[in-house]
Design an enzyme around this catalytic site. Structure first.
Site, PDB file in Angstrom:
ATOM      1  N   CYS A  44      -3.693  10.044   2.467  1.00 29.97           N
ATOM      2  CA  CYS A  44      -2.928   8.918   1.928  1.00 29.97           C
ATOM      3  C   CYS A  44      -1.611   9.370   1.318  1.00 29.97           C
ATOM      4  O   CYS A  44      -0.560   9.295   1.945  1.00 29.97           O
ATOM      5  CB  CYS A  44      -3.772   8.172   0.880  1.00 29.97           C
ATOM      6  SG  CYS A  44      -5.272   7.412   1.536  1.00 29.97           S
ATOM      7  N   LYS A  64       0.824  -1.200   0.000  1.00 33.69           N
ATOM      8  CA  LYS A  64       0.000   0.000   0.000  1.00 33.69           C
ATOM      9  C   LYS A  64       0.866   1.261   0.000  1.00 33.69           C
ATOM     10  O   LYS A  64       0.561   2.242  -0.692  1.00 33.69           O
ATOM     11  CB  LYS A  64      -0.932   0.005   1.215  1.00 33.69           C
ATOM     12  CG  LYS A  64      -1.833   1.244   1.329  1.00 33.69           C
ATOM     13  CD  LYS A  64      -2.777   1.370   0.141  1.00 33.69           C
ATOM     14  CE  LYS A  64      -3.630   2.628   0.199  1.00 33.69           C
ATOM     15  NZ  LYS A  64      -4.595   2.626   1.295  1.00 33.69           N
TER      16      LYS A  64
END
Length: 459
Positions: free
Chosen positions: A289, A235
């Site tokens: 993010c 990720k």
């Protein structure tokens, strides 16, 4: 059935029996965190297993979910799915995380992991969830981490923490990582089908159990990687790739005036070659993010990471570049930014999402204020007090024509802005941060594209 007899880790049931138990509701699931990613995940788990408790610290969120309603806006299909799962008794919510942990055989953690002011991952909420899980952990339980954490967290924090606090031995429970790979506005689709699910356990048995679980969650592939740390890195690498790529696009946009070309046109043409995939330039990178993930890596390694950090510097510089470009464009038009009335369109970090973490609009507004402009801001997703907290005067979209604007900066192109009647304004100077404006009859400078007015470029 107790959690110990329903656990999937080191289960004596054959795999098919485990699947039947999971999908038949005999394996209780608790999802910790019912935010914009947590609620869709809990609803999908409920649909797949029929037995989910969602935990959130906000009693209003819990009350809303238990009423069969959805507090997450603009997420297609989610209100209907939540209502359906609550109605059939497959989904319920609580603020009592310890009691929820005692009932669970699968614990899914999806809480925010922000950065501190020192750019260190803040795992306070994550560790609070671990405390609750430890209080209810039972032999055979699986703990699955979905929220983004620094590499090594499952191995170096979760396992020893739970072992110490629960009194169980390391061999009695499983820990795995499955990175959340969803985007707001398409969460259900992303969870269930868009992308392969990546799973990695701290041991072979945890990887096997996590693979079985997510095989029932998604219709796409389940990719088992070597271990949890590898899965955690997946990720982060996805986010860093995008950050570095966007930084390249932004640096190319910054040299656009020296080159005298439309950089976005050149990028589009270059991307027709299969080995090239340059992203789009813009006024900056926001959200919880991409701007944060590089530091999840750099905070855990001793090696130099100049490319990662330089990309952050480039992207962090874009809000000021955007405001400075407006200053220069006003000067080219024989006007000054000091005392000018400037409207910023969009304060959230992306269209259609009521999220302002790390939004480029903050830096744009700050820089415009430094230049002495009177800054107004419009955002249909946010309350006026939220807009005002960024240092701009909140204005309704319909009131803009009455504000005697000198200039506009498009930071976040919400669909509501498509209805603006640009002919209602006199002689605007516009900086289009996202390249979404066509010929609007005013002088427009597009980040990466350069200046134009009514289809005529201004070199």
């Amino acid at each position: 059935m107790t959690a110990s007899s329903s656990g999937l880790y080191n289960s004596t049931r054959p795999p098919e029996g485990q699947r039947t138990a999971l999908t038949g509701g005999a394996v209780p699931v608790t999802v910790y965190g019912l935010g914009k990613m947590g609620l869709p995940l809990a609803a999908v788990y409920a649909q797949a297993t029929g037995n989910v408790v969602g935990v959130d610290i906000d009693p209003d969120v819990v009350r809303t979910v238990n009423d069969g309603e959805c507090h997450v806006a603009k997420e297609p299909g989610l209100p209907e799915l939540v209502a359906e799962q609550v109605e059939r008794g497959a989904l319920r919510a609580t603020t009592d995380s310890v009691e929820a942990a005692k009932q669970a055989a699968i614990h899914v953690i999806i809480v925010p992991t922000p950065l501190t002011d020192d750019r260190e991952p803040d795992l306070a909420a994550f560790e609070a969830v671990l405390d609750s899980i430890a209080a209810g952990l039972t032999p055979g339980d699986m703990v699955v981490v979905e929220c983004t954490v620094p590499p090594g967290t499952s191995r170096d924090l979760v396992v020893p923490y739970l072992e110490s606090e629960s009194g169980l031995s390391r061999s009695e429970f499983g820990v795995a990582f499955c990175p959340e790979r969803t985007s707001s506005g398409r969460a259900l689709q992303d969870i269930t089908e868009s992308h392969p699910k990546i799973v990695g356990g701290v041991d072979t048995e945890a990887t096997r159990a996590a693979s079985l679980i997510y095989g029932e969650i998604t219709s796409n592939d389940v990719i088992a990687v070597s271990d949890a740390t590898t899965a955690e890195a997946v990720k982060l690498f996805e986010g860093v790739y995008r950050d570095v790529n966007i930084a390249l696009a932004n640096e190319l946009a910054r040299i656009r005036d020296d080159l005298g070309i439309d950089v976005t046109e050149a990028i589009d043409a270059a991307n027709t070659q299969p080995y090239c995939n340059i992203h789009a330039p813009g006024p900056g990178v926001g959200g919880h993010c991409i701007p944060w993930y590089p530091y999840f890596i750099t905070s855990r390694v001793s090696a130099e990471t100049p490319l990662i950090l330089t990309a952050r510097e480039v992207n962090d510089s874009m809000p000021a570049f955007t405001a400075d470009t407006l200053r220069d464009e006003l000067a080219n038009a024989g006007r000054t930014i000091e005392g000018a009335t400037v409207a910023v369109l969009g304060v959230t970090y992306r269209p259609g999402v009521a999220e302002t973490r790390a939004t480029p609009a903050a830096g744009v507004i700050d820089r415009l204020n430094e230049h002495g402009a009177t800054v107004l801001a419009v955002d249909p997703m946010l309350d006026d007090d939220v807009v005002a907290s960024f240092g701009a005067t909140p204005v309704a979209l319909g009131d803009l024509p009455s504000k005697s604007l000198d200039a506009v900066v498009v930071v976040t192109p919400h669909e509501e802005f498509d209805d603006i009647e640009w002919a209602d304004f006199d002689d605007l100077v516009v900086v289009d941060g996202r390249g979404t404006l066509g010929d609007i009859g005013h002088r427009v400078y597009t980040i990466g594209g350069g200046p134009r007015r009514s289809g005529v470029s201004h070199e």
